[in-house]
Design a protein around this motif. Structure first.
Motif, PDB file in Angstrom:
ATOM      1  N   LYS A 106       0.835  -1.203   0.000  1.00  0.00           N
ATOM      2  CA  LYS A 106       0.000   0.000   0.000  1.00  0.00           C
ATOM      3  C   LYS A 106       0.870   1.254   0.000  1.00  0.00           C
ATOM      4  CE  LYS A 106      -2.619   1.955   3.490  1.00  0.00           C
ATOM      5  NZ  LYS A 106      -3.558   1.887   4.607  1.00  0.00           N
ATOM      6  N   GLY A 107       1.859   1.307   0.864  1.00  0.00           N
ATOM      7  CA  GLY A 107       2.748   2.473   0.908  1.00  0.00           C
ATOM      8  C   GLY A 107       3.493   2.685  -0.397  1.00  0.00           C
ATOM      9  N   SER A 108       3.957   1.601  -0.987  1.00  0.00           N
ATOM     10  CA  SER A 108       4.690   1.677  -2.232  1.00  0.00           C
ATOM     11  C   SER A 108       3.793   2.156  -3.375  1.00  0.00           C
ATOM     12  CB  SER A 108       5.277   0.292  -2.549  1.00  0.00           C
ATOM     13  OG  SER A 108       6.081   0.321  -3.693  1.00  0.00           O
ATOM     14  N   LEU A 109       2.569   1.653  -3.417  1.00  0.00           N
ATOM     15  CA  LEU A 109       1.641   2.059  -4.473  1.00  0.00           C
ATOM     16  C   LEU A 109       1.172   3.501  -4.306  1.00  0.00           C
ATOM     17  CD1 LEU A 109      -0.341  -1.253  -4.862  1.00  0.00           C
ATOM     18  CD2 LEU A 109       0.933  -0.082  -6.678  1.00  0.00           C
ATOM     19  N   VAL A 110       0.956   3.921  -3.074  1.00  0.00           N
ATOM     20  CA  VAL A 110       0.574   5.325  -2.835  1.00  0.00           C
ATOM     21  C   VAL A 110       1.708   6.245  -3.288  1.00  0.00           C
ATOM     22  CG1 VAL A 110       0.102   7.034  -1.020  1.00  0.00           C
ATOM     23  CG2 VAL A 110      -1.131   4.850  -1.032  1.00  0.00           C
ATOM     24  N   ALA A 111       2.947   5.873  -2.994  1.00  0.00           N
ATOM     25  CA  ALA A 111       4.094   6.681  -3.430  1.00  0.00           C
ATOM     26  C   ALA A 111       4.192   6.712  -4.950  1.00  0.00           C
ATOM     27  CB  ALA A 111       5.387   6.129  -2.819  1.00  0.00           C
ATOM     28  N   LEU A 112       3.960   5.578  -5.601  1.00  0.00           N
ATOM     29  CA  LEU A 112       3.984   5.554  -7.066  1.00  0.00           C
ATOM     30  C   LEU A 112       2.855   6.397  -7.640  1.00  0.00           C
ATOM     31  CD1 LEU A 112       5.118   4.589  -9.762  1.00  0.00           C
ATOM     32  CD2 LEU A 112       3.732   2.500  -9.508  1.00  0.00           C
ATOM     33  N   LEU A 113       1.682   6.309  -7.054  1.00  0.00           N
ATOM     34  CA  LEU A 113       0.553   7.112  -7.510  1.00  0.00           C
ATOM     35  C   LEU A 113       0.883   8.601  -7.412  1.00  0.00           C
ATOM     36  CD1 LEU A 113      -2.350   7.361  -8.530  1.00  0.00           C
ATOM     37  CD2 LEU A 113      -3.119   7.066  -6.153  1.00  0.00           C
ATOM     38  N   GLU A 114       1.510   9.010  -6.329  1.00  0.00           N
ATOM     39  CA  GLU A 114       1.914  10.420  -6.175  1.00  0.00           C
ATOM     40  C   GLU A 114       2.952  10.805  -7.226  1.00  0.00           C
ATOM     41  OE1 GLU A 114       0.416  12.732  -4.325  1.00  0.00           O
ATOM     42  OE2 GLU A 114      -0.975  11.096  -3.868  1.00  0.00           O
ATOM     43  N   ALA A 115       3.874   9.892  -7.535  1.00  0.00           N
ATOM     44  CA  ALA A 115       4.882  10.168  -8.567  1.00  0.00           C
ATOM     45  C   ALA A 115       4.218  10.324  -9.932  1.00  0.00           C
ATOM     46  CB  ALA A 115       5.923   9.046  -8.604  1.00  0.00           C
ATOM     47  N   VAL A 116       3.233   9.480 -10.224  1.00  0.00           N
ATOM     48  CA  VAL A 116       2.502   9.575 -11.490  1.00  0.00           C
ATOM     49  C   VAL A 116       1.756  10.906 -11.565  1.00  0.00           C
ATOM     50  CG1 VAL A 116       0.580   8.610 -12.831  1.00  0.00           C
ATOM     51  CG2 VAL A 116       2.288   7.073 -11.831  1.00  0.00           C
ATOM     52  N   LYS A 117       1.092  11.268 -10.480  1.00  0.00           N
ATOM     53  CA  LYS A 117       0.337  12.538 -10.473  1.00  0.00           C
ATOM     54  C   LYS A 117       1.278  13.730 -10.622  1.00  0.00           C
ATOM     55  CE  LYS A 117      -3.704  11.022  -7.821  1.00  0.00           C
ATOM     56  NZ  LYS A 117      -4.440  11.172  -6.558  1.00  0.00           N
ATOM     57  N   SER A 118       2.431  13.677  -9.967  1.00  0.00           N
ATOM     58  CA  SER A 118       3.407  14.766 -10.078  1.00  0.00           C
ATOM     59  C   SER A 118       3.916  14.890 -11.500  1.00  0.00           C
ATOM     60  CB  SER A 118       4.578  14.530  -9.136  1.00  0.00           C
ATOM     61  OG  SER A 118       4.179  14.650  -7.807  1.00  0.00           O
ATOM     62  N   ARG A 119       4.229  13.764 -12.127  1.00  0.00           N
ATOM     63  CA  ARG A 119       4.726  13.780 -13.512  1.00  0.00           C
ATOM     64  C   ARG A 119       3.638  14.317 -14.441  1.00  0.00           C
ATOM     65  NH1 ARG A 119       8.408  10.966 -16.890  1.00  0.00           N
ATOM     66  NH2 ARG A 119       9.774  11.079 -15.079  1.00  0.00           N
ATOM     67  N   ARG A 120       2.416  13.881 -14.199  1.00  0.00           N
ATOM     68  CA  ARG A 120       1.290  14.323 -15.031  1.00  0.00           C
ATOM     69  C   ARG A 120       1.087  15.831 -14.888  1.00  0.00           C
ATOM     70  NH1 ARG A 120      -4.658  11.729 -14.513  1.00  0.00           N
ATOM     71  NH2 ARG A 120      -5.718  13.232 -15.798  1.00  0.00           N
ATOM     72  N   ALA A 121       1.169  16.344 -13.657  1.00  0.00           N
ATOM     73  CA  ALA A 121       1.014  17.783 -13.419  1.00  0.00           C
ATOM     74  C   ALA A 121       2.157  18.560 -14.094  1.00  0.00           C
ATOM     75  CB  ALA A 121       0.982  18.055 -11.926  1.00  0.00           C
ATOM     76  N   ALA A 122       3.362  18.013 -14.020  1.00  0.00           N
ATOM     77  CA  ALA A 122       4.510  18.681 -14.638  1.00  0.00           C
ATOM     78  C   ALA A 122       4.384  18.689 -16.163  1.00  0.00           C
ATOM     79  CB  ALA A 122       5.812  17.981 -14.224  1.00  0.00           C
ATOM     80  N   ASP A 123       3.795  17.626 -16.720  1.00  0.00           N
ATOM     81  CA  ASP A 123       3.636  17.542 -18.163  1.00  0.00           C
ATOM     82  C   ASP A 123       2.574  18.504 -18.693  1.00  0.00           C
ATOM     83  OD1 ASP A 123       5.583  15.605 -18.299  1.00  0.00           O
ATOM     84  OD2 ASP A 123       4.171  13.926 -18.535  1.00  0.00           O
ATOM     85  N   THR A 124       1.654  18.939 -17.846  1.00  0.00           N
ATOM     86  CA  THR A 124       0.586  19.841 -18.299  1.00  0.00           C
ATOM     87  C   THR A 124       0.954  21.306 -18.135  1.00  0.00           C
ATOM     88  OG1 THR A 124      -0.531  19.732 -16.148  1.00  0.00           O
ATOM     89  CG2 THR A 124      -1.246  18.159 -17.854  1.00  0.00           C
ATOM     90  N   VAL A 125       2.107  21.550 -17.519  1.00  0.00           N
ATOM     91  CA  VAL A 125       2.540  22.947 -17.306  1.00  0.00           C
ATOM     92  C   VAL A 125       3.240  23.470 -18.518  1.00  0.00           C
ATOM     93  CG1 VAL A 125       4.012  24.450 -15.919  1.00  0.00           C
ATOM     94  CG2 VAL A 125       2.691  22.653 -14.825  1.00  0.00           C
TER      95      VAL A 125
END
Length: 159
Positions: free
Chosen positions: A140-159
């Motif tokens: 769970k901790g590992s997947l939550v961290a990966l999910l946050e990394a995906v969201k961060s990358r996605r947010a950075a890609d839309t800027v």
């Protein structure tokens, strides 16, 4: 509901949460357009189309693509232990240890567990539950961290 039924429900519910996190990682990485969102969740990510093992492989590929870590071992442990609990009757595989006197004798139950590599092992049910709970927390901790990394990358890609 008995404690034994509660235990199985706990294992299944926790595995469902892990699967939901896998789904969120995949969905956030792929970012389907709004018109396809429900199709993506209800069809592509349905367990009959993409089983949890396949979702774990996709999540590992996403982690590699992002250069992120994912605790694959704990995810596979959750899946194999969930299967062992779900596919064994509560009283399966009793082991009797006969002591010097009847009060020294013990009975416990074991699960047969098939690892990701196909190796068959037996484990006490209480030890398997302990391992499941520990693996669940790591996964769970590992997947939550990966999910946050995906969201961060996605947010950075839309800027």
């Amino acid at each position: 509901m008995s404690n034994k039924t509660d235990l199985l429900a706990l294992v299944i519910d926790r595995t469902a949460l892990i699967e939901n996190l896998l789904n969120q990682v995949i969905e956030n990485f792929c970012a389907p357009r709004k018109q396809a969102f429900m199709f993506f969740w209800n069809v592509l990510l349905d367990s009959s189309i993409m089983p949890i093992g396949s979702k774990a492989k996709v999540a590992m590929a996403i982690a590699q693509e992002l250069g992120a870590k994912l605790d694959q071992k704990s995810i596979h442990a959750v899946m194999s232990l969930r299967n062992a609990f779900a596919h064994h009757k509560i009283g399966s595989h009793p082991v009797v240890s006969v002591g010097a006197s009847p009060k020294d004798s013990q009975v416990h139950y074991e699960l047969q567990i098939i690892s990701n590599s196909g190796k068959l092992s037996r484990k006490r049910r209480d030890d398997a539950l302990s391992e499941f709970n520990s693996s669940y927390q790591f996964a769970k901790g590992s997947l939550v961290a990966l999910l946050e990394a995906v969201k961060s990358r996605r947010a950075a890609d839309t800027v």
